[in-house]
Design a protein around this motif. Sequence first.
Motif, mmCIF file in Angstrom:
data_model
loop_
_atom_site.group_PDB
_atom_site.id
_atom_site.type_symbol
_atom_site.label_atom_id
_atom_site.label_comp_id
_atom_site.label_asym_id
_atom_site.label_seq_id
_atom_site.Cartn_x
_atom_site.Cartn_y
_atom_site.Cartn_z
ATOM 1 N N GLY A 118 -3.355 23.458 -84.690
ATOM 2 C CA GLY A 118 -4.680 23.905 -84.289
ATOM 3 C C GLY A 118 -4.929 25.365 -84.606
ATOM 4 N N GLU A 119 -5.829 25.966 -83.840
ATOM 5 C CA GLU A 119 -6.300 27.319 -84.122
ATOM 6 C C GLU A 119 -5.441 28.385 -83.444
ATOM 7 N N VAL A 120 -5.311 29.510 -84.139
ATOM 8 C CA VAL A 120 -4.782 30.740 -83.564
ATOM 9 C C VAL A 120 -5.836 31.816 -83.822
ATOM 10 N N TYR A 158 -6.101 30.986 -93.212
ATOM 11 C CA TYR A 158 -7.068 31.876 -92.570
ATOM 12 C C TYR A 158 -8.462 31.362 -92.875
ATOM 13 N N ARG A 159 -9.248 31.089 -91.841
ATOM 14 C CA ARG A 159 -10.557 30.469 -92.003
ATOM 15 C C ARG A 159 -11.717 31.393 -91.675
ATOM 16 N N GLY A 160 -11.437 32.689 -91.528
ATOM 17 C CA GLY A 160 -12.498 33.658 -91.291
ATOM 18 C C GLY A 160 -12.758 33.920 -89.823
ATOM 19 N N ASN A 161 -13.407 35.049 -89.545
ATOM 20 C CA ASN A 161 -13.758 35.458 -88.181
ATOM 21 C C ASN A 161 -12.538 35.529 -87.267
ATOM 22 N N GLY A 162 -11.398 35.897 -87.841
ATOM 23 C CA GLY A 162 -10.199 36.052 -87.039
ATOM 24 C C GLY A 162 -9.514 34.755 -86.643
ATOM 25 N N VAL A 163 -9.938 33.635 -87.223
ATOM 26 C CA VAL A 163 -9.393 32.325 -86.847
ATOM 27 C C VAL A 163 -8.460 31.789 -87.932
ATOM 28 N N PHE A 164 -7.247 31.428 -87.528
ATOM 29 C CA PHE A 164 -6.265 30.792 -88.406
ATOM 30 C C PHE A 164 -6.112 29.332 -87.997
ATOM 31 N N TYR A 165 -5.784 28.478 -88.978
ATOM 32 C CA TYR A 165 -5.381 27.103 -88.668
ATOM 33 C C TYR A 165 -3.885 27.012 -88.945
ATOM 34 N N VAL A 166 -3.140 26.515 -87.951
ATOM 35 C CA VAL A 166 -1.680 26.475 -88.037
ATOM 36 C C VAL A 166 -1.171 25.060 -87.768
#
Length: 235
Positions: free
Chosen positions: A48-50, A113-121
């Motif tokens: 999910g997101e980090v 990295y998907r932008g706006n400080g959001v990563f998918y891990v």
Amino acid sequence: MPPLRRAIAAAILVPLALALAACLFLPGKFQSTLTIHADRSFAYSYTGEVVAIDLTGAMTKAVSGMADAAEDGSATPSDEATDAAEDPAKKDAEYRELAEQVRKEAGYKTVEYRGNGVFYVDYALSGRLTHNFLFPYNQDAGMVFPFLAVELRGKDGVRIKAPGFAKSEGKGAMGTGDDAIAKLDGSFTLITDAEIVSQNNEDGATTVPGGKSITWKVNSQTDDAPMAVLRVAGL
């Protein structure tokens, strides 16, 4: 910058710079599972997101605003504080580079990295509990606030606590992490065939093939971090 405001800002920023990493990483929308067997074998996954919080830019704005208020009674951040904030394009480039670095580490199958400080891990790791386990933890990348901590207690005790899977006043230092905490939405499941000494889920454990399962549903209103203590084979 006037001398008084400069002195006040410096007095506040110096201890903060020593106490805080450049970024704070928090979970967003996610699913996570920890399996611990009585023989100490374990497996952990996080999908999910980090969410990354740029503490340097956020704290610069906050502290400059406090200094302005102390000098002239106004709480309006100064132009200097706005100029000091990181350029979004530069920060995105840094985050993409960070994703590349973290992807090379054991357990990380996907880091985007998907932008706006959001990563998918997409992370999965297994092993044997002969030492403590933290996720995530990387000093070079500034990941020093673990979502999950598995600690060995005595010869046969294991304590699981997931401070990242609950809201916390400490995460949103001076309000800098409030937006990220609002994105917290997920579930953390513990599966074990070891003895459950204690746990803090009101619904308790359910029987599953090969053992017991406890699932915590967490969001931005969750006060208590998931916690459990198990008794496993002695070292």
